[in-house]
Design a protein around this motif. Structure first.
Motif, PDB file in Angstrom:
ATOM      1  N   LEU A 172       0.856  -1.177   0.000  1.00 31.71           N
ATOM      2  CA  LEU A 172       0.000   0.000   0.000  1.00 31.71           C
ATOM      3  C   LEU A 172       0.902   1.241   0.000  1.00 31.71           C
ATOM      4  O   LEU A 172       1.543   1.565   1.002  1.00 31.71           O
ATOM      5  CB  LEU A 172      -0.893  -0.019   1.236  1.00 31.71           C
ATOM      6  CG  LEU A 172      -2.155   0.833   1.232  1.00 31.71           C
ATOM      7  CD1 LEU A 172      -3.032   0.504   0.035  1.00 31.71           C
ATOM      8  CD2 LEU A 172      -2.936   0.634   2.527  1.00 31.71           C
ATOM      9  N   THR A 215      -5.760   7.645   4.508  1.00 36.43           N
ATOM     10  CA  THR A 215      -5.314   6.247   4.531  1.00 36.43           C
ATOM     11  C   THR A 215      -6.336   5.347   5.200  1.00 36.43           C
ATOM     12  O   THR A 215      -6.610   4.239   4.735  1.00 36.43           O
ATOM     13  CB  THR A 215      -3.964   6.142   5.262  1.00 36.43           C
ATOM     14  OG1 THR A 215      -2.996   6.929   4.563  1.00 36.43           O
ATOM     15  CG2 THR A 215      -3.491   4.706   5.327  1.00 36.43           C
ATOM     16  N   LYS A 216      -6.921   5.800   6.308  1.00 38.41           N
ATOM     17  CA  LYS A 216      -7.853   4.949   7.055  1.00 38.41           C
ATOM     18  C   LYS A 216      -9.061   4.560   6.199  1.00 38.41           C
ATOM     19  O   LYS A 216      -9.595   3.457   6.337  1.00 38.41           O
ATOM     20  CB  LYS A 216      -8.311   5.649   8.334  1.00 38.41           C
ATOM     21  CG  LYS A 216      -9.002   6.980   8.116  1.00 38.41           C
ATOM     22  CD  LYS A 216      -9.232   7.707   9.432  1.00 38.41           C
ATOM     23  CE  LYS A 216      -9.836   9.094   9.198  1.00 38.41           C
ATOM     24  NZ  LYS A 216      -9.953   9.853  10.459  1.00 38.41           N
ATOM     25  N   GLN A 257      -7.819   1.863   3.717  1.00 34.04           N
ATOM     26  CA  GLN A 257      -7.719   0.563   4.385  1.00 34.04           C
ATOM     27  C   GLN A 257      -9.094  -0.081   4.502  1.00 34.04           C
ATOM     28  O   GLN A 257      -9.262  -1.282   4.248  1.00 34.04           O
ATOM     29  CB  GLN A 257      -7.095   0.744   5.769  1.00 34.04           C
ATOM     30  CG  GLN A 257      -5.637   1.155   5.748  1.00 34.04           C
ATOM     31  CD  GLN A 257      -5.153   1.578   7.119  1.00 34.04           C
ATOM     32  OE1 GLN A 257      -5.893   2.149   7.911  1.00 34.04           O
ATOM     33  NE2 GLN A 257      -3.895   1.303   7.412  1.00 34.04           N
ATOM     34  N   TRP A 310       1.006  -7.017   9.362  1.00 31.27           N
ATOM     35  CA  TRP A 310       0.918  -5.612   8.934  1.00 31.27           C
ATOM     36  C   TRP A 310       2.209  -4.903   9.312  1.00 31.27           C
ATOM     37  O   TRP A 310       2.588  -4.862  10.484  1.00 31.27           O
ATOM     38  CB  TRP A 310      -0.271  -4.920   9.594  1.00 31.27           C
ATOM     39  CG  TRP A 310      -0.406  -3.451   9.280  1.00 31.27           C
ATOM     40  CD1 TRP A 310      -0.374  -2.863   8.058  1.00 31.27           C
ATOM     41  CD2 TRP A 310      -0.608  -2.385  10.228  1.00 31.27           C
ATOM     42  NE1 TRP A 310      -0.548  -1.505   8.166  1.00 31.27           N
ATOM     43  CE2 TRP A 310      -0.697  -1.183   9.493  1.00 31.27           C
ATOM     44  CE3 TRP A 310      -0.729  -2.332  11.608  1.00 31.27           C
ATOM     45  CZ2 TRP A 310      -0.898   0.057  10.095  1.00 31.27           C
ATOM     46  CZ3 TRP A 310      -0.930  -1.106  12.216  1.00 31.27           C
ATOM     47  CH2 TRP A 310      -1.013   0.073  11.466  1.00 31.27           C
ATOM     48  N   HIS A 350       4.267  -1.270   9.187  1.00 37.47           N
ATOM     49  CA  HIS A 350       4.024   0.163   9.025  1.00 37.47           C
ATOM     50  C   HIS A 350       5.060   0.953   9.826  1.00 37.47           C
ATOM     51  O   HIS A 350       5.313   0.627  10.990  1.00 37.47           O
ATOM     52  CB  HIS A 350       2.615   0.497   9.502  1.00 37.47           C
ATOM     53  CG  HIS A 350       2.190   1.907   9.222  1.00 37.47           C
ATOM     54  ND1 HIS A 350       2.540   2.578   8.080  1.00 37.47           N
ATOM     55  CD2 HIS A 350       1.437   2.776   9.949  1.00 37.47           C
ATOM     56  CE1 HIS A 350       2.016   3.795   8.104  1.00 37.47           C
ATOM     57  NE2 HIS A 350       1.351   3.950   9.231  1.00 37.47           N
ATOM     58  N   GLN A 402      -5.598   2.455  13.648  1.00 33.24           N
ATOM     59  CA  GLN A 402      -5.300   1.450  12.630  1.00 33.24           C
ATOM     60  C   GLN A 402      -4.928   0.113  13.262  1.00 33.24           C
ATOM     61  O   GLN A 402      -5.341  -0.948  12.792  1.00 33.24           O
ATOM     62  CB  GLN A 402      -4.156   1.941  11.740  1.00 33.24           C
ATOM     63  CG  GLN A 402      -4.508   3.154  10.904  1.00 33.24           C
ATOM     64  CD  GLN A 402      -3.324   3.667  10.100  1.00 33.24           C
ATOM     65  OE1 GLN A 402      -2.967   3.107   9.075  1.00 33.24           O
ATOM     66  NE2 GLN A 402      -2.695   4.726  10.576  1.00 33.24           N
ATOM     67  N   MET A 435      -6.682  -3.478  12.645  1.00 33.87           N
ATOM     68  CA  MET A 435      -5.964  -4.645  12.138  1.00 33.87           C
ATOM     69  C   MET A 435      -6.089  -5.830  13.096  1.00 33.87           C
ATOM     70  O   MET A 435      -6.351  -6.964  12.677  1.00 33.87           O
ATOM     71  CB  MET A 435      -4.480  -4.290  11.937  1.00 33.87           C
ATOM     72  CG  MET A 435      -4.219  -3.204  10.909  1.00 33.87           C
ATOM     73  SD  MET A 435      -4.658  -3.715   9.238  1.00 33.87           S
ATOM     74  CE  MET A 435      -4.259  -2.218   8.314  1.00 33.87           C
ATOM     75  N   ILE A 438       0.642  -7.049   4.685  1.00 31.95           N
ATOM     76  CA  ILE A 438       0.314  -5.684   4.264  1.00 31.95           C
ATOM     77  C   ILE A 438       1.531  -4.828   4.590  1.00 31.95           C
ATOM     78  O   ILE A 438       1.942  -4.735   5.750  1.00 31.95           O
ATOM     79  CB  ILE A 438      -0.918  -5.137   5.008  1.00 31.95           C
ATOM     80  CG1 ILE A 438      -2.133  -6.028   4.780  1.00 31.95           C
ATOM     81  CG2 ILE A 438      -1.217  -3.701   4.550  1.00 31.95           C
ATOM     82  CD1 ILE A 438      -3.324  -5.659   5.638  1.00 31.95           C
ATOM     83  N   GLN A 492       2.782  -1.067   4.355  1.00 33.75           N
ATOM     84  CA  GLN A 492       2.187   0.252   4.175  1.00 33.75           C
ATOM     85  C   GLN A 492       3.251   1.333   4.320  1.00 33.75           C
ATOM     86  O   GLN A 492       3.791   1.557   5.393  1.00 33.75           O
ATOM     87  CB  GLN A 492       1.082   0.444   5.221  1.00 33.75           C
ATOM     88  CG  GLN A 492       0.339   1.748   5.130  1.00 33.75           C
ATOM     89  CD  GLN A 492      -0.744   1.814   6.183  1.00 33.75           C
ATOM     90  OE1 GLN A 492      -1.361   0.816   6.549  1.00 33.75           O
ATOM     91  NE2 GLN A 492      -0.982   3.007   6.687  1.00 33.75           N
ATOM     92  N   ASP A 550      -2.760   4.035  -1.324  1.00 28.81           N
ATOM     93  CA  ASP A 550      -3.752   4.135  -0.252  1.00 28.81           C
ATOM     94  C   ASP A 550      -4.837   5.152  -0.601  1.00 28.81           C
ATOM     95  O   ASP A 550      -5.969   5.050  -0.171  1.00 28.81           O
ATOM     96  CB  ASP A 550      -3.094   4.471   1.089  1.00 28.81           C
ATOM     97  CG  ASP A 550      -2.380   5.814   1.096  1.00 28.81           C
ATOM     98  OD1 ASP A 550      -2.149   6.381   0.016  1.00 28.81           O
ATOM     99  OD2 ASP A 550      -2.027   6.286   2.196  1.00 28.81           O
TER     100      ASP A 550
END
Length: 607
Positions: free
Chosen positions: A238, A280-281, A284, A324, A326, A335, A339, A387, A389, A450
């Motif tokens: 992403l 971004t949220k 997602q 995930w 990030h 977030q 997740m 994922i 990001q 994203d």
């Protein structure tokens, strides 16, 4: 008195800052934390000024004031210990636990265990200094001064409060870096920061809703090949603000994306997709749950315990190990909560990175993110769903020196373009290494943005359509496992972020067991649309028309020219509201079985 409280609060806050300097990735975080301490100091001052009107004896004032300072000091010390252990602010639920303190052993032993330099700095020193001020120089603390001082402090508090509500970095109430205890407790007393009290009924589906949203593909023709192996690894990359307009294969001449362009020749590239939002949220939520942006508020923040079944839930049921990665805090925009709640068991945010990882702009550098993910490749249990990001292509657009070049545009645009180029470099840094590994060769890779971005178009002369569409058009590239023949194709099907989830399920031959708003890009549907809230407008794109419902109701051509609304168009305007109503009903429900049962009663049966 105000200066005393401001100094005391900022003093306590500095110790919280020092717990993990890696969290101080932007000066605005520090500024916001200090502003909130000033707001708390203003609040304390105003309360005590009013209290002193009612209480006259100086000795009684001294006892009350010192008692408050003692309790506040103890709370801040407990908060420091809690943050150091859990990286979260002290919750309200902690206080009842004090009743169980006797079970931890003799109180004297417990007290001695906390005797160290930090207890001296956080408890003894502030209490001694405060006692000296309260009992030896009480004049400035207890004398009622002119009313204008009261007004001055009130204005200061309100001004600092407005600064904490409208920063470029949103306040997260559970972050120890930029949330104050008082504000945190106030909002945590609510089930959500700004709870939505409305209860939406589930409407009856119209014929147009059934025709467009619940459309079936009678031909059963697939436009994409299915994966020829059972349960390949899946990697979803992403890319922050990686809009299509600036990518070479979409016509850009800026030379920012040699890596993406190279890999686009090895997979399926979708060239007519648009993001649901500029956040971004929302991306997602749309990608992972096959849904559109909520008309009422962010799902990740406002409806965190919704019962909608999302892609990681389904993959977990299929035996996938979900990760995930990030380079930012998982607490941002809830977030991490999202997740974790949807069966992503391995959350690798910036707190898990090695100390050598470099803070750069909005978070840790994308290259460090890639290195961190590759370092976990050997330990990853197959099949896995990753994922990854990125975040470097985000304000303030900081890049390593070798990427900071003059591109002939104003400085603000040049910074954007350099960050874009750096993200493409990081993408290559991952793919070139990952695809050489055995696990990488057995992976289905999805590369997407994203969201788009409202920043100015660097090559505006190339734009032939409504500028908002060009700003928020996004890429989607799917690379198949390497044991399948290299297949490349540009697909012009109209769609949005919500369409990825059903598309991936079709490729993997996973049946839908829960209603999904998105429409698979692998199927030959008649009706296609994209829906979002972009550039301040709530819009719906279909049949080469743009239906805008907010802030004003209008119909535009693809070039942005206003069109007359005909009777046939009214059905599409009604459909937009119907989609919002059905989806907002869904996110208010916490039980997925209840959601499916109710929708099935109305005629929505998962394909």
């Amino acid at each position: 008195m105000f200066l005393y409280f401001a100094t005391l609060n900022i003093y306590f806050r500095i110790f919280v800052f020092l717990i993990n300097p890696n969290n101080l990735w932007h000066w605005r975080l520090v500024l916001q934390g200090i502003l909130q301490e000033v707001v708390a100091a203003s609040f304390f001052y105003l309360v005590f000024r009013i209290l002193w009107i009612l209480i006259r004896p100086i000795k009684l004032k001294q006892i009350i004031f010192f008692s408050f300072v003692f309790i506040w000091t103890f709370i801040n010390f407990a908060n420091y210990e809690y943050v150091e252990t859990f990286n979260k602010l002290l919750p309200l639920s902690w206080f009842p636990e004090l009743l169980n303190v006797g079970s931890m052993g003799p109180f004297s032993d417990l007290l001695f265990s906390y005797i160290n330099w930090f207890s001296f700095a956080l408890v003894i020193l502030p209490l001694v200094v405060s006692g000296f001020i309260i009992y030896l120089i009480p004049y400035h603390l207890f004398k009622l001064k002119k009313i204008r001082h009261f007004i001055y402090v009130f204005v200061i508090g309100v001004s600092c409060q407005s600064g904490t509500l409208q920063p470029e970095i949103q306040p997260m109430w559970d972050s120890p870096i930029h949330s104050h205890l008082v504000k945190y407790w106030y909002y945590r007393a609510q089930p959500t920061p700004f709870p939505d009290k409305r209860t939406r009924p589930l409407p009856t589906f119209s014929g147009h809703f059934k025709q467009v949203v619940l459309e079936e593909d009678p031909s059963n023709t697939f436009l994409l090949p299915k994966v020829n192996r059972k349960k390949p690894n899946i990697v979803f990359i992403l890319l922050e603000s990686f809009r299509a307009f600036d990518i070479g294969v979409f016509g850009s001449q800026l030379g920012l994306t040699p890596v993406f362009d190279r890999y686009a020749e090895k997979g399926f590239l979708f060239t007519n997709l648009y993001s649901s939002d500029h956040l971004t949220k929302t991306g997602q939520w749309s990608y992972l749950c096959g849904a559109h942006k909520s008309a009422s508020k962010s799902v990740l923040r406002g409806f965190r315990d919704h019962g909608v079944k999302c892609l990681p839930d389904i993959l977990s049921e299929e035996g996938y190990d979900n990760w995930w990665f990030h380079g930012q805090s998982a607490t941002y925009d809830f977030q991490g909560y999202f997740m974790k709640r949807h069966q992503i068991t391995h959350i690798k945010d910036r707190l898990t990175f090695p100390s050598s990882a470099k803070p750069m702009g909005w978070g840790l550098a994308d290259k460090d993110l890639i290195d961190h993910s590759l370092n976990h490749l050997e330990a990853a249990k197959e099949p896995f769903f990753w994922i990854i990001q990125t975040q470097s292509n985000h304000h303030p657009y900081e890049v390593p020196p070798e990427f900071d070049v003059d591109r002939g545009y104003p400085a603000s645009i040049t910074k954007n373009l350099n960050a874009f180029r750096y993200t493409d470099y990081a993408l290559g840094h991952f793919l070139d290494q990952f695809l050489e590994s055995p696990k990488g060769k057995n992976s289905l890779i999805i590369i997407a943005a994203d969201h788009g971005t409202g920043r100015d178009l660097a090559e505006s002369e190339r734009n032939k359509k409504y500028p908002t569409l060009s700003k928020y058009q996004i890429p989607l590239l799917i690379l198949y496992p390497q044991d399948q023949p290299i297949m490349t194709k540009k697909i012009k099907i109209l769609g949005g972020q919500a369409d990825l989830m059903p598309t991936l399920m079709d490729i993997l031959e996973i049946p839908e067991t829960f209603p999904i708003f998105g429409k698979s890009l692998a199927r030959n549907y008649r009706y296609r649309f994209s829906k979002g809230i972009l550039g301040g407008e709530s819009w719906f794109l279909t049949n080469d028309k743009i239906y805008i419902t907010r802030p004003s109701r209008k119909l535009l051509s693809m070039q942005g020219k206003q069109q007359k609304i005909e009777s046939e168009d009214e059905k599409w305007f009604q459909l937009i509201g119907e989609i919002d109503d059905v989806q907002d009903w869904m996110i208010q429900k916490k039980n997925s079985n209840e959601i499916y049962a109710k929708l099935k009663e109305k005629g929505w049966v998962a394909n």
